[in-house]
Enzyme design. Structure first.
Site, PDB file in Angstrom:
ATOM      1  N   LYS A  76      38.783 -68.948   2.834  1.00 36.01           N
ATOM      2  CA  LYS A  76      38.297 -67.810   2.044  1.00 36.01           C
ATOM      3  C   LYS A  76      38.804 -67.802   0.607  1.00 36.01           C
ATOM      4  O   LYS A  76      38.105 -67.352  -0.294  1.00 36.01           O
ATOM      5  CB  LYS A  76      38.693 -66.494   2.712  1.00 36.01           C
ATOM      6  CG  LYS A  76      37.911 -66.204   3.973  1.00 36.01           C
ATOM      7  CD  LYS A  76      38.291 -64.866   4.546  1.00 36.01           C
ATOM      8  CE  LYS A  76      37.558 -64.646   5.854  1.00 36.01           C
ATOM      9  NZ  LYS A  76      37.852 -63.361   6.460  1.00 36.01           N
ATOM     10  N   ASP A 112      34.556 -58.112   3.827  1.00 34.16           N
ATOM     11  CA  ASP A 112      35.676 -57.692   4.693  1.00 34.16           C
ATOM     12  C   ASP A 112      36.250 -56.353   4.229  1.00 34.16           C
ATOM     13  O   ASP A 112      36.749 -55.574   5.046  1.00 34.16           O
ATOM     14  CB  ASP A 112      36.805 -58.730   4.669  1.00 34.16           C
ATOM     15  CG  ASP A 112      36.495 -59.956   5.518  1.00 34.16           C
ATOM     16  OD1 ASP A 112      35.663 -59.848   6.443  1.00 34.16           O
ATOM     17  OD2 ASP A 112      37.093 -61.013   5.254  1.00 34.16           O
TER      18      ASP A 112
END
Ligand code: NAP
Length: 288
Positions: A76, A112
Protein backbone atom coordinates in the site's frame (compact mmCIF):
# COMPACT_ATOMS: atom_id res chain seq x y z
CA UNK A 1 -18.78 -19.15 -10.43
CA UNK A 2 -20.83 -16.99 -12.81
CA UNK A 3 -24.57 -17.40 -12.58
CA UNK A 4 -26.52 -17.92 -15.77
CA UNK A 5 -26.82 -14.75 -17.79
CA UNK A 6 -23.18 -13.70 -17.53
CA UNK A 7 -20.82 -14.68 -20.29
CA UNK A 8 -17.37 -13.18 -20.62
CA UNK A 9 -16.61 -11.67 -23.98
CA UNK A 10 -13.84 -9.70 -25.67
CA UNK A 11 -15.29 -6.58 -24.06
CA UNK A 12 -15.24 -7.87 -20.48
CA UNK A 13 -13.07 -5.61 -18.32
CA UNK A 14 -10.72 -6.64 -15.52
CA UNK A 15 -10.43 -5.59 -11.88
CA UNK A 16 -8.23 -7.24 -9.29
CA UNK A 17 -6.35 -7.15 -6.02
CA UNK A 18 -2.57 -7.03 -5.81
CA UNK A 19 -1.02 -8.35 -2.59
CA UNK A 20 1.40 -10.89 -1.16
CA UNK A 21 0.08 -13.26 0.04
CA UNK A 22 -3.40 -12.79 -1.35
CA UNK A 23 -4.90 -16.28 -1.37
CA UNK A 24 -7.00 -15.57 1.74
CA UNK A 25 -8.59 -12.40 0.29
CA UNK A 26 -12.38 -12.22 0.32
CA UNK A 27 -12.36 -9.31 -2.16
CA UNK A 28 -12.80 -11.42 -5.36
CA UNK A 29 -15.85 -13.11 -3.89
CA UNK A 30 -17.57 -9.97 -2.73
CA UNK A 31 -16.77 -7.82 -5.79
CA UNK A 32 -17.76 -10.54 -8.28
CA UNK A 33 -21.03 -11.09 -6.41
CA UNK A 34 -21.72 -7.34 -6.60
CA UNK A 35 -20.77 -7.09 -10.29
CA UNK A 36 -22.97 -10.05 -11.25
CA UNK A 37 -25.92 -8.74 -9.25
CA UNK A 38 -25.80 -5.45 -11.17
CA UNK A 39 -24.99 -6.96 -14.58
CA UNK A 40 -21.63 -5.13 -14.85
CA UNK A 41 -19.32 -6.54 -17.54
CA UNK A 42 -16.23 -6.74 -15.33
CA UNK A 43 -14.50 -9.61 -13.52
CA UNK A 44 -12.30 -9.34 -10.41
CA UNK A 45 -9.26 -11.59 -9.82
CA UNK A 46 -6.53 -11.89 -7.16
CA UNK A 47 -2.87 -11.39 -8.14
CA UNK A 48 -0.10 -12.59 -5.81
CA UNK A 49 2.70 -10.10 -6.54
CA UNK A 50 6.02 -10.22 -4.70
CA UNK A 51 7.45 -6.82 -3.70
CA UNK A 52 10.20 -7.07 -6.31
CA UNK A 53 7.53 -7.42 -9.06
CA UNK A 54 5.28 -4.57 -7.90
CA UNK A 55 6.54 -2.01 -10.39
CA UNK A 56 6.15 -4.47 -13.28
CA UNK A 57 2.65 -5.35 -12.08
CA UNK A 58 1.63 -1.67 -12.01
CA UNK A 59 3.01 -1.20 -15.54
CA UNK A 60 0.98 -4.27 -16.48
CA UNK A 61 -2.22 -2.61 -15.25
CA UNK A 62 -1.55 0.22 -17.70
CA UNK A 63 -0.43 -1.99 -20.57
CA UNK A 64 -3.43 -4.32 -20.31
CA UNK A 65 -5.98 -1.58 -19.71
CA UNK A 66 -7.06 -3.09 -16.40
CA UNK A 67 -9.95 -0.92 -15.14
CA UNK A 68 -8.86 -0.79 -11.54
CA UNK A 69 -7.31 -2.66 -8.66
CA UNK A 70 -7.18 -2.96 -4.92
CA UNK A 71 -3.75 -2.93 -3.31
CA UNK A 72 -3.18 -4.81 -0.08
CA UNK A 73 -0.42 -5.94 2.30
CA UNK A 74 2.48 -5.28 1.84
CA UNK A 75 2.23 -2.89 -1.13
CA UNK A 76 0.00 0.00 0.00
CA UNK A 77 2.81 2.45 0.70
CA UNK A 78 5.30 1.29 -1.96
CA UNK A 79 2.74 1.66 -4.76
CA UNK A 80 2.27 5.40 -4.11
CA UNK A 81 5.38 6.39 -6.07
CA UNK A 82 4.34 4.29 -9.08
CA UNK A 83 1.03 6.04 -9.81
CA UNK A 84 0.24 9.10 -11.96
CA UNK A 85 -1.92 10.93 -9.42
CA UNK A 86 -3.26 10.59 -5.89
CA UNK A 87 -6.62 11.73 -4.58
CA UNK A 88 -6.33 14.08 -1.58
CA UNK A 89 -6.96 11.39 1.06
CA UNK A 90 -4.40 8.96 -0.41
CA UNK A 91 -1.88 11.81 -0.63
CA UNK A 92 -2.55 12.76 3.00
CA UNK A 93 -2.29 9.18 4.30
CA UNK A 94 0.63 8.18 2.07
CA UNK A 95 -0.96 4.81 1.30
CA UNK A 96 -3.17 3.57 -1.54
CA UNK A 97 -5.63 0.67 -1.40
CA UNK A 98 -7.53 1.43 -4.62
CA UNK A 99 -6.30 2.28 -8.12
CA UNK A 100 -8.59 3.66 -10.82
CA UNK A 101 -7.39 3.50 -14.43
CA UNK A 102 -8.66 6.73 -15.94
CA UNK A 103 -7.89 6.37 -19.68
CA UNK A 104 -4.35 5.19 -18.99
CA UNK A 105 -3.69 7.42 -15.98
CA UNK A 106 -3.50 5.44 -12.75
CA UNK A 107 -5.10 7.35 -9.88
CA UNK A 108 -4.55 6.21 -6.29
CA UNK A 109 -7.27 6.41 -3.64
CA UNK A 110 -7.49 5.32 -0.02
CA UNK A 111 -10.94 3.95 0.83
CA UNK A 112 -9.69 2.37 4.10
CA UNK A 113 -10.13 5.72 5.88
CA UNK A 114 -13.83 5.97 5.10
CA UNK A 115 -14.18 2.18 5.50
CA UNK A 116 -12.85 2.31 9.05
CA UNK A 117 -14.89 5.40 10.00
CA UNK A 118 -18.10 3.84 8.64
CA UNK A 119 -17.46 0.50 10.37
CA UNK A 120 -16.72 2.21 13.70
CA UNK A 121 -20.22 3.68 13.63
CA UNK A 122 -21.67 0.17 14.01
CA UNK A 123 -20.43 0.30 17.61
CA UNK A 124 -20.18 4.07 18.19
CA UNK A 125 -22.80 6.24 16.44
CA UNK A 126 -20.64 9.37 16.92
CA UNK A 127 -17.47 7.65 15.82
CA UNK A 128 -14.37 8.49 17.86
CA UNK A 129 -15.47 12.03 18.82
CA UNK A 130 -14.06 12.92 22.25
CA UNK A 131 -12.56 9.47 22.85
CA UNK A 132 -9.15 8.49 24.23
CA UNK A 133 -7.82 6.12 21.57
CA UNK A 134 -4.97 3.61 21.46
CA UNK A 135 -3.85 2.35 18.05
CA UNK A 136 -1.65 -0.75 17.84
CA UNK A 137 0.44 -0.70 14.66
CA UNK A 138 2.02 1.92 12.43
CA UNK A 139 1.70 0.47 8.91
CA UNK A 140 -0.69 1.31 6.09
CA UNK A 141 -3.83 0.30 7.99
CA UNK A 142 -2.76 2.29 11.06
CA UNK A 143 -2.28 5.38 8.90
CA UNK A 144 -5.86 5.09 7.64
CA UNK A 145 -7.18 4.49 11.17
CA UNK A 146 -5.32 7.50 12.60
CA UNK A 147 -6.56 9.74 9.75
CA UNK A 148 -10.14 8.63 10.45
CA UNK A 149 -9.78 9.14 14.23
CA UNK A 150 -8.45 12.67 13.70
CA UNK A 151 -11.26 13.48 11.24
CA UNK A 152 -13.77 12.21 13.83
CA UNK A 153 -12.41 14.57 16.52
CA UNK A 154 -10.77 12.04 18.88
CA UNK A 155 -9.60 13.57 22.17
CA UNK A 156 -6.32 11.65 22.39
CA UNK A 157 -4.49 9.23 20.10
CA UNK A 158 -1.61 7.06 21.29
CA UNK A 159 0.22 4.78 18.89
CA UNK A 160 2.01 1.61 20.06
CA UNK A 161 4.09 -0.33 17.58
CA UNK A 162 6.66 -3.10 17.73
CA UNK A 163 9.08 -0.81 15.89
CA UNK A 164 8.84 2.42 17.89
CA UNK A 165 10.51 4.56 15.18
CA UNK A 166 7.65 3.76 12.81
CA UNK A 167 5.12 4.96 15.40
CA UNK A 168 7.15 8.15 15.92
CA UNK A 169 7.15 8.73 12.16
CA UNK A 170 3.38 8.24 11.95
CA UNK A 171 2.92 10.78 14.76
CA UNK A 172 5.12 13.24 12.88
CA UNK A 173 3.12 12.85 9.66
CA UNK A 174 -0.23 12.97 11.48
CA UNK A 175 0.64 16.39 12.94
CA UNK A 176 -0.36 17.79 9.54
CA UNK A 177 -3.77 16.12 9.67
CA UNK A 178 -5.16 18.27 12.48
CA UNK A 179 -5.58 18.06 16.25
CA UNK A 180 -5.24 16.35 18.67
CA UNK A 181 -1.75 15.20 17.57
CA UNK A 182 -0.51 11.72 18.43
CA UNK A 183 1.98 10.28 20.92
CA UNK A 184 4.17 7.23 20.25
CA UNK A 185 4.62 4.88 23.18
CA UNK A 186 6.68 1.67 23.43
CA UNK A 187 4.54 -1.48 23.53
CA UNK A 188 5.83 -2.24 27.05
CA UNK A 189 4.18 0.95 28.34
CA UNK A 190 0.76 0.18 26.93
CA UNK A 191 -0.57 -1.41 30.14
CA UNK A 192 -1.38 1.84 31.97
CA UNK A 193 -2.49 3.44 28.74
CA UNK A 194 -5.20 0.86 28.06
CA UNK A 195 -6.56 1.16 31.58
CA UNK A 196 -7.92 4.66 30.89
CA UNK A 197 -8.61 4.36 27.16
CA UNK A 198 -12.06 4.38 25.54
CA UNK A 199 -11.15 2.84 22.18
CA UNK A 200 -8.49 0.31 21.18
CA UNK A 201 -7.84 -0.37 17.49
CA UNK A 202 -5.61 -3.25 16.43
CA UNK A 203 -4.08 -2.22 13.11
CA UNK A 204 -1.17 -4.68 13.27
CA UNK A 205 -0.98 -7.72 11.04
CA UNK A 206 -1.20 -9.88 14.19
CA UNK A 207 -4.62 -11.28 14.78
CA UNK A 208 -5.49 -14.20 12.59
CA UNK A 209 -3.83 -16.50 15.10
CA UNK A 210 -6.36 -18.00 17.45
CA UNK A 211 -3.95 -17.61 20.35
CA UNK A 212 -4.43 -14.26 22.02
CA UNK A 213 -0.98 -14.43 23.61
CA UNK A 214 0.36 -13.42 20.18
CA UNK A 215 -1.34 -10.03 20.48
CA UNK A 216 1.35 -7.38 21.14
CA UNK A 217 -0.57 -5.47 23.86
CA UNK A 218 -1.58 -6.92 27.27
CA UNK A 219 -5.09 -8.35 26.80
CA UNK A 220 -5.60 -8.72 30.55
CA UNK A 221 -6.00 -4.92 30.71
CA UNK A 222 -9.06 -4.95 28.43
CA UNK A 223 -12.09 -3.75 30.38
CA UNK A 224 -15.84 -3.28 30.00
CA UNK A 225 -15.48 0.47 29.39
CA UNK A 226 -13.44 -0.16 26.26
CA UNK A 227 -14.57 -0.48 22.65
CA UNK A 228 -12.21 -2.74 20.68
CA UNK A 229 -11.91 -2.76 16.89
CA UNK A 230 -9.64 -5.28 15.20
CA UNK A 231 -9.04 -4.38 11.55
CA UNK A 232 -7.95 -7.97 10.99
CA UNK A 233 -10.66 -10.35 9.86
CA UNK A 234 -11.03 -14.06 9.37
CA UNK A 235 -13.73 -16.66 9.09
CA UNK A 236 -14.50 -16.33 12.80
CA UNK A 237 -14.02 -13.51 15.33
CA UNK A 238 -10.32 -12.85 15.92
CA UNK A 239 -8.66 -13.87 19.18
CA UNK A 240 -8.54 -10.23 20.27
CA UNK A 241 -12.27 -9.76 19.67
CA UNK A 242 -13.05 -12.94 21.60
CA UNK A 243 -10.80 -11.88 24.51
CA UNK A 244 -12.33 -8.39 24.59
CA UNK A 245 -15.88 -9.74 24.66
CA UNK A 246 -14.95 -12.14 27.47
CA UNK A 247 -13.83 -9.10 29.46
CA UNK A 248 -17.09 -7.28 28.86
CA UNK A 249 -15.87 -4.91 26.13
CA UNK A 250 -17.82 -4.23 22.96
CA UNK A 251 -15.72 -5.50 20.07
CA UNK A 252 -15.78 -6.06 16.31
CA UNK A 253 -13.35 -7.48 13.78
CA UNK A 254 -12.41 -6.09 10.35
CA UNK A 255 -15.24 -7.61 8.31
CA UNK A 256 -17.39 -4.47 8.43
CA UNK A 257 -14.41 -2.27 7.49
CA UNK A 258 -13.65 -4.62 4.60
CA UNK A 259 -17.22 -4.28 3.34
CA UNK A 260 -17.29 -0.49 3.70
CA UNK A 261 -13.95 0.09 1.95
CA UNK A 262 -14.96 -2.37 -0.78
CA UNK A 263 -18.18 -0.45 -1.33
CA UNK A 264 -16.23 2.79 -1.83
CA UNK A 265 -13.83 1.12 -4.30
CA UNK A 266 -16.74 -0.40 -6.22
CA UNK A 267 -18.37 3.04 -6.52
CA UNK A 268 -15.11 4.51 -7.87
CA UNK A 269 -14.75 1.79 -10.53
CA UNK A 270 -18.36 1.44 -11.67
CA UNK A 271 -20.04 4.73 -10.76
CA UNK A 272 -22.81 2.58 -9.22
CA UNK A 273 -24.15 2.46 -5.69
CA UNK A 274 -22.53 -0.67 -4.18
CA UNK A 275 -24.93 -3.50 -3.29
CA UNK A 276 -23.61 -3.90 0.26
CA UNK A 277 -26.24 -6.52 1.12
CA UNK A 278 -25.09 -8.73 -1.76
CA UNK A 279 -21.46 -8.26 -0.76
CA UNK A 280 -22.22 -9.15 2.85
CA UNK A 281 -24.17 -12.22 1.82
CA UNK A 282 -21.31 -13.43 -0.41
CA UNK A 283 -18.95 -13.32 2.57
CA UNK A 284 -21.39 -15.23 4.74
CA UNK A 285 -21.60 -17.90 2.03
CA UNK A 286 -17.80 -18.10 2.05
CA UNK A 287 -17.74 -18.45 5.81
CA UNK A 288 -20.37 -21.19 5.71
P1 NAP B 1 1.72 -3.28 7.12
O1 NAP B 1 1.80 -1.94 6.51
O2 NAP B 1 2.61 -4.36 6.66
O3 NAP B 1 1.91 -3.06 8.72
C1 NAP B 1 1.92 -4.18 9.58
C2 NAP B 1 1.88 -3.72 11.03
O4 NAP B 1 1.78 -4.87 11.89
C3 NAP B 1 3.13 -2.96 11.48
O5 NAP B 1 2.76 -2.01 12.45
C4 NAP B 1 3.97 -4.08 12.10
O6 NAP B 1 4.91 -3.65 13.06
C5 NAP B 1 2.90 -4.88 12.80
N1 NAP B 1 3.31 -6.27 13.04
C6 NAP B 1 3.49 -7.23 12.11
N2 NAP B 1 3.86 -8.39 12.72
C7 NAP B 1 3.91 -8.11 14.05
C8 NAP B 1 4.22 -8.90 15.20
N3 NAP B 1 4.54 -10.20 15.10
N4 NAP B 1 4.15 -8.31 16.42
C9 NAP B 1 3.81 -7.00 16.54
N5 NAP B 1 3.51 -6.21 15.49
C10 NAP B 1 3.56 -6.77 14.25
O7 NAP B 1 0.22 -3.90 6.98
P2 NAP B 1 -1.14 -3.06 6.94
O8 NAP B 1 -1.48 -2.73 5.54
O9 NAP B 1 -1.06 -1.98 7.94
O10 NAP B 1 -2.20 -4.19 7.40
C11 NAP B 1 -2.25 -4.60 8.75
C12 NAP B 1 -3.44 -5.56 8.92
O11 NAP B 1 -4.66 -4.84 8.69
C13 NAP B 1 -3.44 -6.73 7.94
O12 NAP B 1 -3.81 -7.91 8.65
C14 NAP B 1 -4.52 -6.35 6.94
O13 NAP B 1 -5.16 -7.49 6.37
C15 NAP B 1 -5.50 -5.61 7.83
N6 NAP B 1 -6.34 -4.67 7.08
C16 NAP B 1 -7.69 -4.86 7.09
C17 NAP B 1 -8.52 -3.99 6.41
C18 NAP B 1 -10.01 -4.21 6.43
O14 NAP B 1 -10.70 -3.72 5.52
N7 NAP B 1 -10.54 -4.89 7.41
C19 NAP B 1 -7.99 -2.90 5.71
C20 NAP B 1 -6.62 -2.72 5.75
C21 NAP B 1 -5.79 -3.61 6.42
P3 NAP B 1 6.41 -3.19 12.60
O15 NAP B 1 6.28 -1.77 12.13
O16 NAP B 1 7.19 -3.34 13.84
O17 NAP B 1 6.81 -4.15 11.50
Amino acid sequence: MHPEGFAMSARTGLLGVIGHPVGHSLSPRLHNAALRSQGVDLVYLAFDVEPVQLSAAVSGLRALGVRGANVTVPHKEAVVAMLDQLDPMAARVGAVNTIVNDSGRLIGHNTDVHGFAAALRCLLPDGARGLRCVVAGAGGAARAVVAALIADGAARITICNRTLERAVELCRVAQNWGPPGCAAVPQEESRTLLADADLLVNATAVGLSLDVKDFPLPVDTLHSGLVVVDVVYGTEPTALVQAARQRGARAMDGVEMLLMQAGCSYRLWTGLEPPIGVMRESMELEEG
